[in-house]
Write an enzyme that holds these catalytic residues in place. Structure first.
Site, PDB file in Angstrom:
ATOM      1  N   LYS A  29     -25.078 -67.778 -32.578  1.00 15.16           N
ATOM      2  CA  LYS A  29     -23.663 -68.348 -32.018  1.00 15.16           C
ATOM      3  C   LYS A  29     -23.994 -69.635 -31.459  1.00 15.16           C
ATOM      4  O   LYS A  29     -25.182 -69.712 -30.795  1.00 15.16           O
ATOM      5  CB  LYS A  29     -23.628 -67.349 -30.889  1.00 15.16           C
TER       6      LYS A  29
ATOM      7  N   SER B  92     -14.622 -57.416 -35.519  1.00 20.32           N
ATOM      8  CA  SER B  92     -15.612 -56.836 -34.277  1.00 20.32           C
ATOM      9  C   SER B  92     -14.519 -56.015 -33.818  1.00 20.32           C
ATOM     10  O   SER B  92     -13.468 -56.401 -33.095  1.00 20.32           O
ATOM     11  CB  SER B  92     -16.246 -57.735 -33.618  1.00 20.32           C
TER      12      SER B  92
ATOM     13  N   ASP C 288     -29.049 -60.567 -31.800  1.00 27.72           N
ATOM     14  CA  ASP C 288     -28.207 -61.640 -31.143  1.00 27.72           C
ATOM     15  C   ASP C 288     -28.641 -62.221 -30.172  1.00 27.72           C
ATOM     16  O   ASP C 288     -29.147 -63.425 -30.172  1.00 27.72           O
ATOM     17  CB  ASP C 288     -26.870 -60.604 -31.116  1.00 27.72           C
TER      18      ASP C 288
ATOM     19  N   ASP D 125     -22.879 -52.630 -33.434  1.00 25.07           N
ATOM     20  CA  ASP D 125     -23.514 -53.558 -32.368  1.00 25.07           C
ATOM     21  C   ASP D 125     -23.810 -52.637 -31.074  1.00 25.07           C
ATOM     22  O   ASP D 125     -22.773 -52.382 -30.687  1.00 25.07           O
ATOM     23  CB  ASP D 125     -22.667 -54.833 -32.018  1.00 25.07           C
TER      24      ASP D 125
HETATM   25  O1  164 Z   1     -15.451 -63.038 -31.106  1.00 29.05           O
HETATM   26  C1  164 Z   1     -15.453 -61.813 -31.461  1.00 29.05           C
HETATM   27  O2  164 Z   1     -14.648 -61.722 -32.309  1.00 29.05           O
HETATM   28  C2  164 Z   1     -16.324 -60.967 -31.561  1.00 29.05           C
HETATM   29  C3  164 Z   1     -16.816 -60.953 -30.525  1.00 29.05           C
HETATM   30  C4  164 Z   1     -18.172 -59.787 -30.327  1.00 29.05           C
HETATM   31  O3  164 Z   1     -18.249 -58.743 -30.984  1.00 29.05           O
HETATM   32  C5  164 Z   1     -18.986 -60.252 -29.094  1.00 29.05           C
HETATM   33  C6  164 Z   1     -18.825 -61.027 -28.425  1.00 29.05           C
HETATM   34  C7  164 Z   1     -19.610 -61.246 -27.142  1.00 29.05           C
HETATM   35  C8  164 Z   1     -20.434 -60.321 -26.762  1.00 29.05           C
HETATM   36  C9  164 Z   1     -20.156 -58.881 -27.617  1.00 29.05           C
HETATM   37  O4  164 Z   1     -19.049 -58.202 -26.945  1.00 29.05           O
HETATM   38  C10 164 Z   1     -20.086 -59.246 -28.958  1.00 29.05           C
HETATM   39  C11 164 Z   1     -21.449 -59.297 -29.552  1.00 29.05           C
HETATM   40  O5  164 Z   1     -22.525 -59.260 -29.134  1.00 29.05           O
HETATM   41  O6  164 Z   1     -21.546 -59.811 -30.653  1.00 29.05           O
HETATM   42 MG    MG Z   2     -23.764 -58.838 -30.669  1.00 32.00          MG
END
Ligand code: 164
Ligand code: MG
Length: 378
Positions: free
Chosen positions: A268, A141, A244, A194
């Site tokens: 998650k 990400s 999400d 995202d």
């Molecule tokens: O933990 C990771 O490598 C990915 C994190 C990530 O993309 C996210 C984590 C938490 C909030 C957001 O910014 C995003 C998501 O929404 O998935």
């Molecule tokens: Mg997300």
């Protein structure tokens, strides 16, 4: 299976603050450090289970924060864990139903109990929850970058490292143009975006333009309760919508599926309240052929190890946001650190989460430690 009885004698909450190697920009702001709890649950055999809380310091992602997680654990959940001994972590997950909401607080403790249970039964956690994969596919990400050139260089570097798909952050004013450049440079790379709820139904025609980029999915374009709006968007969009923030429990998956609000779900562990709910979501998704993947929350190695176990379940069909330890941290708090080979992370064959904690590394990031003793024990 041999029957085990677990009585928790002591719980330690270690509040840590770790700096990310590089700040991560989302549509809501910048994350440059992560404050979180490592939870240790210690039973009457002296076995230790580890969990990690994933809430941020401010309620920008969901409503929970580090402080609310601490309050709910201390005042309500820890007393419920101490209340009586149990044979399975799902029993305690059920006890937690008397506390409304607060999934991240619940997951932090519940995952520690799963680790403890797997250790007591001498099984790897992934096997214990029904996982079938010996290695899990991982993607990366990437936060919003200062320039297109920096973004393209970053994508290139991560692909060279072997990551199997790229997830980009988008927001109004930072989307189509970025995607054009990325697709031009990487025409076939598995790509997704995202939005963390940055769009509204007024952007419907604009979002339709995303279809030309052959994205794997668009994650959470609208607000978390906007199931109807997501369903309306999905009727015009060819790109699958992934939810999400909207998904807090199995009922949300059922609702979204019934309404057509999303075709893929990001799971998650923290956001849905623990592994028990994750197992229920997995079962429903398997029965209904819904693809899942494991999201990330900038976890330390403990949270990452839990995510690897989850992603080993059959219906986790797409690469997760489970990067290697060195993606965010100079040094992780577990040993060995998590590494990937060509975008795959092997599950551990050791009992529980399968990694040792480095107390030395943990001390370096420690802000505060609290110990709770079970007073119900005579
Ligand atoms: O933990 C990771 O490598 C990915 C994190 C990530 O993309 C996210 C984590 C938490 C909030 C957001 O910014 C995003 C998501 O929404 O998935
Ligand atoms: Mg997300």
């Amino acid at each position: 299976m041999k029957d085990v009885l677990m009585q928790i004698n002591e719980i330690r909450l270690h509040r840590l603050r770790m700096h990310l190697k590089q700040p991560f920009l989302t549509s809501f702001g910048t994350i440059s450090e992560k404050e979180f709890f490592i939870i240790e649950v210690i039973d009457d055999h002296g076995t230790i289970g580890y969990g990690e809380s994933v809430a941020f310091t401010t309620p920008w992602y969901t409503e929970e924060t580090v402080k609310t997680v601490e309050h709910i654990m201390e005042q309500f959940l820890i007393p419920l864990v101490f209340q009586q001994s149990f044979h399975h972590p799902m029993e305690v997950a059920k006890r937690f139903h008397t506390v409304k909401g607060n999934p991240m607080a619940k997951a932090a403790l519940e995952t520690a109990l799963w680790d403890l249970y797997a250790k007591r039964t001498k099984k790897p956690l992934w096997e214990m929850i029904g996982g079938i994969r010996s290695e899990v596919e991982v993607g990366v990400s990437i936060g919003i970058q200062p320039s297109i050139k920096t973004l393209l260089d970053k994508i290139d570097a991560y692909l060279q490292e072997g990551y199997r798909r790229v997830k980009l952050k988008v927001k109004p004013g930072h989307d189509i143009d970025v995607l054009k450049h990325v697709r031009q440079a990487f025409p076939t790379v598995p790509l997704m975006v995202d939005a963390n709820s940055a769009y509204t139904l007024n952007d419907l025609h604009h979002l339709k333009k995303f279809d030309e980029f052959q994205l794997l999915m668009i994650e959470q374009p609208f607000g978390e309760r906007e199931f109807l709006e997501h369903a309306e968007l999905q009727t015009v969009l060819d790109t699958p919508i992934c939810l999400d923030e909207s998904i807090r429990c199995l009922d949300d998956v059922k609702l979204a599926t019934k309404l057509g609000s999303g075709k893929i779900f990001n799971v998650k562990i923290g956001r849905i309240g623990g592994l028990t709910e994750a197992i229920h979501i997995h079962q429903f998704s398997k029965e209904n052929n819904i693809p899942l993947w494991c999201g990330g929350m900038f976890e330390s190695g403990i949270g990452r190890a839990l995510n690897i176990s989850l992603a080993s379940l059959e219906q986790f069909l797409l690469p997760g946001d489970i990067s290697a330890s060195n993606r965010y941290w100079d040094a992780d708090i577990i040993k060995p650190e998590i590494t990937h080979k060509k975008g795959k992370i092997a599950v551990s064959e050791r009992p529980g989460i399968g990694f040792h904690i480095s107390y030395r590394e943990m001390e370096r990031h420690l802000v505060e430690r609290k110990t709770f003793k079970n007073k119900n024990i005579s």
